[in-house]
Design a protein around this motif. Structure first.
Motif, PDB file in Angstrom:
ATOM      1  N   SER A 167       0.871  -1.182   0.000  1.00 23.43           N
ATOM      2  CA  SER A 167       0.000   0.000   0.000  1.00 23.43           C
ATOM      3  C   SER A 167       0.901   1.223   0.000  1.00 23.43           C
ATOM      4  CB  SER A 167      -0.878   0.039   1.256  1.00 23.43           C
ATOM      5  OG  SER A 167      -1.725  -1.078   1.303  1.00 23.43           O
ATOM      6  N   TYR A 175      -1.800  -1.115  -3.879  1.00 20.73           N
ATOM      7  CA  TYR A 175      -2.944  -0.312  -3.435  1.00 20.73           C
ATOM      8  C   TYR A 175      -2.420   1.093  -3.176  1.00 20.73           C
ATOM      9  CZ  TYR A 175      -7.313   0.349  -0.740  1.00 20.73           C
ATOM     10  OH  TYR A 175      -8.535   0.752  -0.283  1.00 20.73           O
ATOM     11  N   ILE A 206      -6.780  -0.129   4.283  1.00 27.06           N
ATOM     12  CA  ILE A 206      -5.664  -1.072   4.075  1.00 27.06           C
ATOM     13  C   ILE A 206      -6.048  -2.467   4.582  1.00 27.06           C
ATOM     14  CG2 ILE A 206      -3.301  -1.634   4.799  1.00 27.06           C
ATOM     15  CD1 ILE A 206      -2.730   1.432   4.775  1.00 27.06           C
TER      16      ILE A 206
END
Lengths: 276, 82
Positions: A123, A218, A265
């Motif tokens: 992420s 992400y 997340i």
């Protein structure tokens, strides 16, 4: 009703590295570990809200002070590569039973790209990927290395105001805690890593490493963050990336809106695990 | 706190750095009268000298882009403090 399960305690921990130490804040947990990497001028403390976050309460957490920042010693030379090697050393030292998920803020996007074989997913929070994302490091290397010392000492004196332009911490004590990281790094560390990161991004190295990777990527952006419309360019550059805007946030969503950031997340990790 | 005292404080900051503001609406960034580091120092200077704190939601460079904008921002801080 049984009392809610409390997260395991947080400890500061260090490993020897290249004649100095690399330091971290860590917590054990029964769910997959998250490794948290801060950006320029930052420190592990920028992720303090993760340690009290409900969505992450059962995950192991490892927030690393990058070499030359926080409580970690500088490595010579300080480059994205040598910093990534130190991060990898710290991850290896933990002996996680499963590969961790990496969370990287801002400049650490380039570091993340160097350790993709060691993590299950990434992420990026306002992560550096494109040339448009270099405002902070551009400001640093606009000066030569020697002259930047003077600029840095002015910045250090005004760290509280600098952070107020970028974040909306909930209280004055939090602001002071986050601003203290400016005093923990040095002008040379900041300049060295900013220069190397700039060259890396302009050479499209980070972008190419992510493009070749098959794991989940992400990308989180603050609704009022530094990257604005360029977030759509990230999608164009990296078709595998999943974008997510975090509301009421600037360049530091994990400080401005930690609940939404960490919930996003955690949900993405969960979703990817169920598809794996 | 009067607008005059706020303006004096702003003008003093620039004069001490050998800079003049050409007119109240001049874009201080575009004219390179102020850079990002001096912006931090300006806010620090104004808050210290005037004993005010700029509202968090006004901590945006645009709110310090011209003398008029700075006066408005500090005037808002003064009104909130009184």
């Amino acid at each position: 009703m049984p009392p809610p399960r409390l997260p395991n305690p947080v400890e500061r921990y260090a490993i020897p590295w290249n004649g100095g130490e690399v330091s971290c804040l860590r917590r054990t947990g029964v769910k997959r570990a998250l490794v948290l990497l801060h950006g320029l001028y930052g420190g592990a403390i920028h992720f303090d809200a993760a340690f009290s976050d409900t969505a992450l309460s059962r995950h192991a957490l490892l927030a690393i002070d990058l070499p030359g920042f926080g409580y970690s010693d500088k490595v010579e030379p300080t480059t994205i590569q040598t910093v990534a090697e130190a991060v990898k050393g710290m991850i290896d030292d933990q002996k996680f039973d499963k590969k961790p998920w990496l969370v990287a803020h801002s400049l650490s996007g380039s570091v993340a790209a160097r350790i993709l074989d060691d993590v299950i997913g990434v992420s990026l929070i306002e992560g550096n990927i494109l040339e448009d994302h270099l405002r902070f490091s551009d400001d640093v290397i606009a000066h030569d290395r020697a002259a930047y010392g003077g600029i840095f000492s002015r910045l250090e004196k005004n760290a509280l105001v600098a952070l107020r332009f970028q974040t909306q911490p909930r209280d004055r004590e939090s602001l002071k805690r986050y601003a203290a990281t400016y005093a923990q790094c040095t002008a040379d560390t900041v300049w060295d890593i900013a220069k190397d990161s700039n060259e890396d991004i302009r050479a499209h190295t980070t972008r190419a490493l992510f493009a070749d990777w098959r794991g989940p990527l992400y990308c989180l952006f603050g609704s009022e963050g530094s990257y604005g419309e360029t977030i759509h360019d990230v999608q164009e550059a990296l078709s595998c990336a999943v974008l997510r805007e975090i509301s009421n946030s600037g360049h530091f969503p994990m400080i401005d809106n930690p609940e939404e950031t960490y919930a996003a997340i955690a949900a993405h990790m969960q979703n990817r695990s169920s598809h794996a | 706190m009067s607008e005059n005292s706020i303006e004096t404080c702003i003008v003093t900051f620039f004069r001490e750095r050998g800079k003049d503001i050409p007119h109240p609406e001049a874009d201080l960034f575009e004219l390179q009268i102020i850079d990002s580091m001096e912006l931090l120092e300006l806010v620090m200077h104004l808050e210290e000298k005037l004993g005010l704190e700029v509202d968090q939601d006004r901590m945006k460079a645009d709110n310090f882009r011209s003398l008029v904008a700075i006066l408005d921002t500090m005037g808002h801080a003064a009104a909130k403090a009184s």
